[in-house]
Design a protein around this motif. Structure first.
Motif, PDB file in Angstrom:
ATOM      1  N   SER A   1       0.826  -1.202   0.000  1.00 32.06           N
ATOM      2  CA  SER A   1       0.000   0.000   0.000  1.00 32.06           C
ATOM      3  C   SER A   1       0.864   1.258   0.000  1.00 32.06           C
ATOM      4  O   SER A   1       0.583   2.230  -0.707  1.00 32.06           O
ATOM      5  N   TRP A   2       1.928   1.238   0.774  1.00 30.94           N
ATOM      6  CA  TRP A   2       2.831   2.388   0.824  1.00 30.94           C
ATOM      7  C   TRP A   2       3.462   2.635  -0.549  1.00 30.94           C
ATOM      8  O   TRP A   2       3.538   3.769  -1.013  1.00 30.94           O
TER       9      TRP A   2
ATOM     10  N   ASP B   1       0.930   4.149  -2.816  1.00 31.84           N
ATOM     11  CA  ASP B   1       0.766   5.570  -2.497  1.00 31.84           C
ATOM     12  C   ASP B   1       1.838   6.401  -3.183  1.00 31.84           C
ATOM     13  O   ASP B   1       1.558   7.467  -3.739  1.00 31.84           O
TER      14      ASP B   1
ATOM     15  N   GLY C   1      -0.811   7.307  -5.711  1.00 30.71           N
ATOM     16  CA  GLY C   1      -1.689   7.987  -4.773  1.00 30.71           C
ATOM     17  C   GLY C   1      -3.059   7.338  -4.721  1.00 30.71           C
ATOM     18  O   GLY C   1      -3.238   6.188  -5.088  1.00 30.71           O
TER      19      GLY C   1
ATOM     20  N   THR D   1      -6.868   6.131  -3.022  1.00 33.81           N
ATOM     21  CA  THR D   1      -7.278   5.285  -1.905  1.00 33.81           C
ATOM     22  C   THR D   1      -7.774   3.957  -2.451  1.00 33.81           C
ATOM     23  O   THR D   1      -8.064   3.828  -3.630  1.00 33.81           O
TER      24      THR D   1
ATOM     25  N   ALA E   1      -4.222  -1.567  -3.025  1.00 31.05           N
ATOM     26  CA  ALA E   1      -3.013  -1.163  -3.752  1.00 31.05           C
ATOM     27  C   ALA E   1      -2.996  -1.648  -5.195  1.00 31.05           C
ATOM     28  O   ALA E   1      -2.740  -0.880  -6.118  1.00 31.05           O
TER      29      ALA E   1
ATOM     30  N   ARG F   1      -5.402   0.191  -7.507  1.00 31.98           N
ATOM     31  CA  ARG F   1      -4.929   1.535  -7.845  1.00 31.98           C
ATOM     32  C   ARG F   1      -3.824   1.496  -8.884  1.00 31.98           C
ATOM     33  O   ARG F   1      -3.785   2.304  -9.805  1.00 31.98           O
TER      34      ARG F   1
END
Length: 108
Positions: A86-87, A90, A94, A96, A99, A102
Protein backbone atom coordinates in the motif's frame (compact mmCIF):
# COMPACT_ATOMS: atom_id res chain seq x y z
CA UNK A 1 -1.57 -13.39 -10.27
CA UNK A 2 -3.61 -16.22 -8.75
CA UNK A 3 -2.88 -18.00 -12.02
CA UNK A 4 0.54 -19.04 -10.70
CA UNK A 5 -1.06 -20.73 -7.70
CA UNK A 6 -3.69 -22.44 -9.87
CA UNK A 7 -1.07 -23.78 -12.27
CA UNK A 8 1.08 -25.11 -9.46
CA UNK A 9 -1.93 -26.83 -7.86
CA UNK A 10 -2.76 -28.38 -11.23
CA UNK A 11 0.84 -29.57 -11.61
CA UNK A 12 0.65 -31.14 -8.14
CA UNK A 13 -2.49 -33.05 -9.14
CA UNK A 14 -0.77 -34.22 -12.34
CA UNK A 15 2.27 -35.38 -10.34
CA UNK A 16 0.12 -37.29 -7.85
CA UNK A 17 -1.87 -38.99 -10.59
CA UNK A 18 1.14 -39.67 -12.76
CA UNK A 19 1.44 -37.98 -16.12
CA UNK A 20 1.82 -41.32 -17.89
CA UNK A 21 -1.66 -42.30 -16.73
CA UNK A 22 -3.05 -39.03 -17.97
CA UNK A 23 -1.42 -39.33 -21.37
CA UNK A 24 -3.73 -42.19 -22.34
CA UNK A 25 -6.77 -39.88 -22.18
CA UNK A 26 -6.74 -37.55 -25.21
CA UNK A 27 -9.45 -35.35 -23.65
CA UNK A 28 -7.38 -34.62 -20.54
CA UNK A 29 -5.50 -31.32 -20.79
CA UNK A 30 -3.23 -32.29 -17.89
CA UNK A 31 -1.55 -34.82 -20.15
CA UNK A 32 -0.04 -31.96 -22.18
CA UNK A 33 0.66 -29.66 -19.22
CA UNK A 34 4.14 -28.11 -19.23
CA UNK A 35 4.64 -25.81 -16.26
CA UNK A 36 8.32 -25.21 -16.98
CA UNK A 37 7.70 -21.73 -18.45
CA UNK A 38 5.58 -20.72 -15.45
CA UNK A 39 8.21 -21.95 -13.00
CA UNK A 40 10.86 -20.01 -14.93
CA UNK A 41 8.68 -16.88 -15.04
CA UNK A 42 8.04 -16.91 -11.31
CA UNK A 43 11.72 -17.54 -10.59
CA UNK A 44 12.66 -14.57 -12.78
CA UNK A 45 10.02 -12.35 -11.22
CA UNK A 46 11.11 -13.23 -7.69
CA UNK A 47 14.77 -12.66 -8.59
CA UNK A 48 14.06 -9.34 -10.31
CA UNK A 49 15.04 -6.10 -8.63
CA UNK A 50 12.15 -3.70 -9.21
CA UNK A 51 12.95 -0.45 -10.97
CA UNK A 52 9.77 1.34 -9.91
CA UNK A 53 7.30 1.40 -7.07
CA UNK A 54 4.67 -0.21 -9.31
CA UNK A 55 7.03 -3.13 -10.07
CA UNK A 56 7.83 -3.48 -6.38
CA UNK A 57 4.14 -3.65 -5.46
CA UNK A 58 3.49 -6.28 -8.14
CA UNK A 59 6.44 -8.33 -6.89
CA UNK A 60 5.07 -8.13 -3.37
CA UNK A 61 1.71 -9.40 -4.66
CA UNK A 62 3.38 -12.60 -5.87
CA UNK A 63 5.16 -13.02 -2.55
CA UNK A 64 1.93 -12.28 -0.65
CA UNK A 65 0.04 -14.99 -2.52
CA UNK A 66 2.84 -17.49 -1.92
CA UNK A 67 2.77 -16.72 1.79
CA UNK A 68 -1.02 -17.11 1.80
CA UNK A 69 -0.55 -20.77 0.94
CA UNK A 70 1.89 -21.49 3.79
CA UNK A 71 2.37 -18.31 5.80
CA UNK A 72 2.24 -17.56 9.49
CA UNK A 73 -0.84 -18.68 11.35
CA UNK A 74 -1.27 -15.19 12.85
CA UNK A 75 -1.14 -13.50 9.39
CA UNK A 76 1.40 -10.90 10.52
CA UNK A 77 3.51 -11.61 7.43
CA UNK A 78 0.49 -10.90 5.25
CA UNK A 79 -0.35 -7.67 7.01
CA UNK A 80 3.25 -6.48 6.79
CA UNK A 81 3.42 -7.17 3.07
CA UNK A 82 0.09 -5.46 2.48
CA UNK A 83 1.32 -2.40 4.39
CA UNK A 84 4.46 -2.17 2.24
CA UNK A 85 2.44 -2.76 -0.91
CA UNK A 86 0.00 0.00 0.00
CA UNK A 87 2.83 2.39 0.82
CA UNK A 88 4.48 1.71 -2.51
CA UNK A 89 1.16 2.25 -4.31
CA UNK A 90 0.77 5.57 -2.50
CA UNK A 91 4.18 6.64 -3.78
CA UNK A 92 3.46 5.44 -7.31
CA UNK A 93 -0.09 6.62 -7.96
CA UNK A 94 -1.69 7.99 -4.77
CA UNK A 95 -5.42 7.60 -4.24
CA UNK A 96 -7.28 5.28 -1.90
CA UNK A 97 -8.36 1.68 -1.96
CA UNK A 98 -6.58 -1.63 -2.52
CA UNK A 99 -3.01 -1.16 -3.75
CA UNK A 100 -3.16 -3.46 -6.78
CA UNK A 101 -6.43 -1.95 -8.02
CA UNK A 102 -4.93 1.53 -7.85
CA UNK A 103 -1.78 0.46 -9.66
CA UNK A 104 -3.58 -1.36 -12.44
CA UNK A 105 -6.24 1.27 -13.17
CA UNK A 106 -5.78 3.01 -16.51
CA UNK A 107 -4.53 6.55 -16.17
CA UNK A 108 -6.24 9.25 -18.15
Amino acid sequence: MPLFRSWFKTADVADRLGVSGLASDEANLLAELDLGPMVDAETRLLSHAPSSAAEAACLLEIVRQNITDAGRSDSLDMRALEAVQSWLADLAVGGTGPAMERLLQPRG
